[in-house]
Every structure is written in structure tokens, then in C-alpha cells.
Design a protein around this motif. Structure first.
Motif, PDB file in Angstrom:
ATOM      1  N   THR A  28       0.809  -1.225   0.000  1.00  0.00           N
ATOM      2  CA  THR A  28       0.000   0.000   0.000  1.00  0.00           C
ATOM      3  C   THR A  28       0.835   1.265   0.000  1.00  0.00           C
ATOM      4  OG1 THR A  28      -0.145  -0.045   2.430  1.00  0.00           O
ATOM      5  CG2 THR A  28      -1.889  -1.201   1.173  1.00  0.00           C
ATOM      6  N   ASP A  29       2.138   1.147   0.050  1.00  0.00           N
ATOM      7  CA  ASP A  29       3.003   2.344   0.074  1.00  0.00           C
ATOM      8  C   ASP A  29       2.841   3.150  -1.200  1.00  0.00           C
ATOM      9  OD1 ASP A  29       4.013   1.855   2.535  1.00  0.00           O
ATOM     10  OD2 ASP A  29       6.076   1.444   1.893  1.00  0.00           O
ATOM     11  N   GLY A  30       2.877   4.455  -1.030  1.00  0.00           N
ATOM     12  CA  GLY A  30       2.948   5.319  -2.190  1.00  0.00           C
ATOM     13  C   GLY A  30       4.364   5.374  -2.719  1.00  0.00           C
ATOM     14  N   ALA A  31       4.541   6.074  -3.833  1.00  0.00           N
ATOM     15  CA  ALA A  31       5.861   6.137  -4.452  1.00  0.00           C
ATOM     16  C   ALA A  31       6.876   6.801  -3.539  1.00  0.00           C
ATOM     17  CB  ALA A  31       5.765   6.877  -5.790  1.00  0.00           C
ATOM     18  N   GLY A  32       6.437   7.881  -2.829  1.00  0.00           N
ATOM     19  CA  GLY A  32       7.371   8.582  -1.948  1.00  0.00           C
ATOM     20  C   GLY A  32       7.788   7.714  -0.778  1.00  0.00           C
ATOM     21  N   PRO A  60      -0.695  -3.141 -12.627  1.00  0.00           N
ATOM     22  CA  PRO A  60      -1.435  -1.990 -12.094  1.00  0.00           C
ATOM     23  C   PRO A  60      -2.525  -2.427 -11.124  1.00  0.00           C
ATOM     24  CG  PRO A  60      -1.211  -1.851 -14.476  1.00  0.00           C
ATOM     25  CD  PRO A  60      -0.787  -3.226 -14.081  1.00  0.00           C
ATOM     26  N   SER A  61      -2.663  -1.679 -10.038  1.00  0.00           N
ATOM     27  CA  SER A  61      -3.717  -1.959  -9.048  1.00  0.00           C
ATOM     28  C   SER A  61      -4.982  -1.195  -9.437  1.00  0.00           C
ATOM     29  CB  SER A  61      -3.258  -1.523  -7.660  1.00  0.00           C
ATOM     30  OG  SER A  61      -4.337  -1.577  -6.745  1.00  0.00           O
ATOM     31  N   PRO A  62      -6.156  -1.798  -9.301  1.00  0.00           N
ATOM     32  CA  PRO A  62      -7.398  -1.092  -9.634  1.00  0.00           C
ATOM     33  C   PRO A  62      -7.557   0.211  -8.871  1.00  0.00           C
ATOM     34  CG  PRO A  62      -7.817  -3.432  -9.297  1.00  0.00           C
ATOM     35  CD  PRO A  62      -6.418  -3.179  -8.867  1.00  0.00           C
ATOM     36  N   GLY A  63      -6.998   0.262  -7.664  1.00  0.00           N
ATOM     37  CA  GLY A  63      -7.101   1.474  -6.860  1.00  0.00           C
ATOM     38  C   GLY A  63      -5.962   2.440  -7.080  1.00  0.00           C
ATOM     39  N   GLY A  64      -5.101   2.161  -8.049  1.00  0.00           N
ATOM     40  CA  GLY A  64      -3.937   2.996  -8.286  1.00  0.00           C
ATOM     41  C   GLY A  64      -2.687   2.357  -7.713  1.00  0.00           C
ATOM     42  N   GLY A  65      -1.553   2.684  -8.262  1.00  0.00           N
ATOM     43  CA  GLY A  65      -0.290   2.111  -7.822  1.00  0.00           C
ATOM     44  C   GLY A  65      -0.046   0.752  -8.453  1.00  0.00           C
ATOM     45  N   TRP A  66       0.792  -0.028  -7.777  1.00  0.00           N
ATOM     46  CA  TRP A  66       1.202  -1.311  -8.326  1.00  0.00           C
ATOM     47  C   TRP A  66       0.958  -2.441  -7.342  1.00  0.00           C
ATOM     48  CZ3 TRP A  66       2.513  -1.282 -13.311  1.00  0.00           C
ATOM     49  CH2 TRP A  66       3.014  -0.101 -13.883  1.00  0.00           C
ATOM     50  N   VAL A  67       0.777  -3.652  -7.899  1.00  0.00           N
ATOM     51  CA  VAL A  67       0.654  -4.870  -7.094  1.00  0.00           C
ATOM     52  C   VAL A  67       1.751  -5.829  -7.536  1.00  0.00           C
ATOM     53  CG1 VAL A  67      -0.767  -6.882  -6.552  1.00  0.00           C
ATOM     54  CG2 VAL A  67      -1.824  -4.628  -6.787  1.00  0.00           C
TER      55      VAL A  67
END
Length: 343
Positions: A28-32, A60-67
Motif C-alpha cells: 500500500t506504500d505510495g511512491a514517496g 497496475p492496481s485497480p485502486g492505483g499504484g502497483w501490485v
């Protein structure tokens, strides 16, 4: 399948591997946050994520970001289309092979008609010649007799011939090869001979040989159209009179030759005083009687001058001769020079 060469996981750098590990443990971490954990800049994290995404390890994760995806799942997803394409190619290849094999009966029938209508067939071009020889080797059933003059054999030709030779020997076909003494000094030829002899071939050598020839099943002989000119093409001859002559010619040289892999001086050392010379010993005697020097004999037979000197000495001892002229006269009296000397 063009992109398969680009998908090399060995090219993943340490940053990409670290980002992949962190995406597994902190999905769940963001890029930063991920950049801070990895000790990387956001730009470096983005570059690593692009690498991982290209080979399916990040999706790509459906909620944004990566899995993060397991390597096994990534491989399944990435390679499934390629495997399907390979399967389709294999099916197409099998169908093509089946269609070609279905023509074998027509080919053999046509080849038989060709042999019946013409006893001589001319073949030009190295590729065509190799195809003809390959065909003859694969379809012969009983014997192959080969005369191959020269001391230095063509290494490319031997590499091409070896699989065919091993195949025919494995089918129980008798393979006999005649070489010259000088071929014993060519390392690649010796290695080739050792391999085919181990598989069941018979290989002998002698001092002088006529033109190169290959005879298959005593049914077809391959002769160079011009022995003095390389690349002049070959003639395939099926005439019964020519085949009978070739068979007698091969037998004449074969019976007088000696084992290629034997020590050339073994037989001479053990010969009885009244035994007629054989093999290289006979060739040395004939050339000596013709007035050739030891150096000239060595050059013609492709052996060392030291070997020639030893053989000459043994022959003179057996004849009880004190000089070369007397040795020639005594050899003639015994009938040891009945056959003409090598040219």
C-alpha cells in the motif's frame, strides 16, 4: 515472439530487485514512501517499477499504484502467448513433414525410372553434390566403398560426412574407406577415422591411390568429372560394366593396403626372411627399385625419411643385399616386383 529477447530478468539491477521486494512487503506504500524505504529517489523508483512492469512482476492496481506478482504467475502470464505460438508452429511443421513424407514412394519410383533410363547422371554445384551423396548414404542398404586420395582431407567434408557415416554403420551397412599413408599425419583425419572405426567401419591405407570415388551398394558409383579440377562436378554412374570394373579396382587396392591405425613398421619388423613385402614395405621396395631416394620415397608416400630408412634397411637385410641395386635385382628374382611400381 519478437520481444522475447528483451525480457531478460538478468538485466534487473539492484534498485529494481529492492523495489520488487518492498512492493511485496508494503503493497500500500505510495511512491514517496517506497523511495524513502529503499533509499532511492522517486525517479529511480519509477524507473525500477517500469522494468518490473515490463516483465510482469508488477501489475497496475485497480485502486492505483502497483501490485507485486509472484515470478511463477508472471511467467505464466508472459509466456502463455509465446507457448501458444510455438505450439501452432509445431503443428504446422508436423503437417508439412507428413505431406513431404507422403511423397517418398513417388520419389523412389521416379528415381528408379531415372536410373533405368540413364546410366550416367552429371551433377554440378557443391550443394547439389552434397544432397546427392546425402541421399545415396541414407538409402543404401548393404555397402559403401570409398577411395579418398591425398594426405590432408577436407575437414569441413569430414564433419559433414561423420553423422551420415555413423547413421549407415548403425543400420548395419558395411563401410570401407581407403586413404593414403600421408593421411596418418593429419590429426583431424586420424580423429575422424578413430570415430568411424569405433562404430564399425574398416579403414586402410596405401601409398598411391587413383581418383576419388564413392560406391554405394555396388549399384551406383560417384566419380569426379575432372579429378584434376576442384569443383568440376561429379558423375553418377550405374552402368554394370563400369560398376564391375570399379569393384575390381577397389578390391585390388584394398587387398594390398594395411590398417590405417596400425603402426606402419609393425608388420615389417615381424616379417619372415622369405615373406614377400606387403603394404608400405612393398611400396618402399618398388620405389627403391625404381631408383628413388629415401627422401623422394618419403615425400611420395607421406611418411618420415627416418621410417623409410628403417624399412629400406630391413628389406636389404631380408634380401641379403649390400646395396640398393643388388636389392632391386634380388627382389626381382624373388618375384617381389611383379606388380608395377607406384607412379
Amino acid at each position: 515472439m519478437d520481444g522475447i529477447a528483451d525480457l531478460d530478468t538478468a538485466d534487473l539491477d539492484a534498485a529494481a530487485v529492492r523495489v520488487y521486494q518492498l512492493r511485496v512487503t508494503h503493497p500500500t506504500d505510495g511512491a514517496g514512501q517506497l523511495a524513502a524505504r529503499a533509499g532511492l529517489t522517486p525517479v529511480e523508483v519509477a524507473r525500477a517499477e517500469a522494468q518490473l512492469s515490463a516483465i510482469g512482476l508488477l501489475q497496475p492496481s485497480p485502486g492505483g499504484g502497483w501490485v507485486a506478482v509472484s515470478p511463477e504467475s508472471a511467467a505464466e502470464s508472459l509466456l502463455a502467448p509465446m507457448e501458444q505460438e510455438i505450439l501452432q508452429h509445431r503443428i504446422a511443421m508436423a503437417a508439412t513433414r507428413e505431406r513431404l513424407h507422403s511423397l517418398s514412394g513417388d520419389y523412389l519410383e521416379a528415381r528408379g525410372m531415372r536410373s533405368a533410363t540413364s546410366s550416367v547422371e552429371l551433377v554440378d554445384g557443391l550443394g547439389n553434390i552434397r544432397s546427392v551423396i546425402d541421399d545415396l548414404a541414407r538409402t543404401c542398404s548393404s555397402s559403401i566403398d570409398v577411395i579418398s586420395p591425398g594426405g590432408t582431407q577436407n575437414e569441413e567434408a569430414m564433419r559433414a560426412a561423420l553423422p551420415l557415416d555413423l547413421d549407415v554403420l548403425g543400420r548395419g551397412v558395411r563401410l570401407r574407406l581407403l586413404l593414403q599413408y600421408s593421411a596418418r599425419g593429419h590429426r583431424a583425419t586420424v580423429q575422424y577415422v578413430e570415430e568411424i572405426v569405433e562404430a564399425g567401419a574398416q579403414v586402410r591405407c596405401t601409398g598411391v591411390l587413383p581418383s576419388r570415388l564413392l560406391c554405394y551398394d555396388r549399384d551406383c558409383v560417384v566419380l569426379p568429372r575432372d579429378p584434376a579440377q576442384t569443383g568440376a562436378g561429379v558423375a553418377l554412374i550405374r552402368d554394370t560394366a563400369v560398376l564391375a570394373f570399379v569393384g575390381q579396382l577397389f578390391t585390388h587396392y584394398w587387398d594390398a593396403a594395411e590398417d590405417f591405425l596400425a603402426d606402419p613398421e609393425d608388420g615389417a619388423a615381424e616379417a619372415a626372411p622369405d615373406a614377400a613385402p606387403h603394404g608400405i614395405e612393398r611400396d618402399v621396395l618398388q620405389l627403391m627399385a625404381a631408383g628413388k631416394t629415401n627422401e623422394a620415397i618419403a615425400a611420395q608416400l607421406g611418411v618420415s625419411r627416418r621410417s623409410v630408412s628403417r624399412l629400406v634397411g630391413r628389406l636389404m637385410d631380408r634380401l641379403g643385399a649390400t646395396n640398393r641395386f643388388q636389392a632391386g635385382a634380388l627382389a626381382a628374382r624373388r618375384g617381389w616386383l611383379a606388380s608395377s611400381p607406384p607412379a
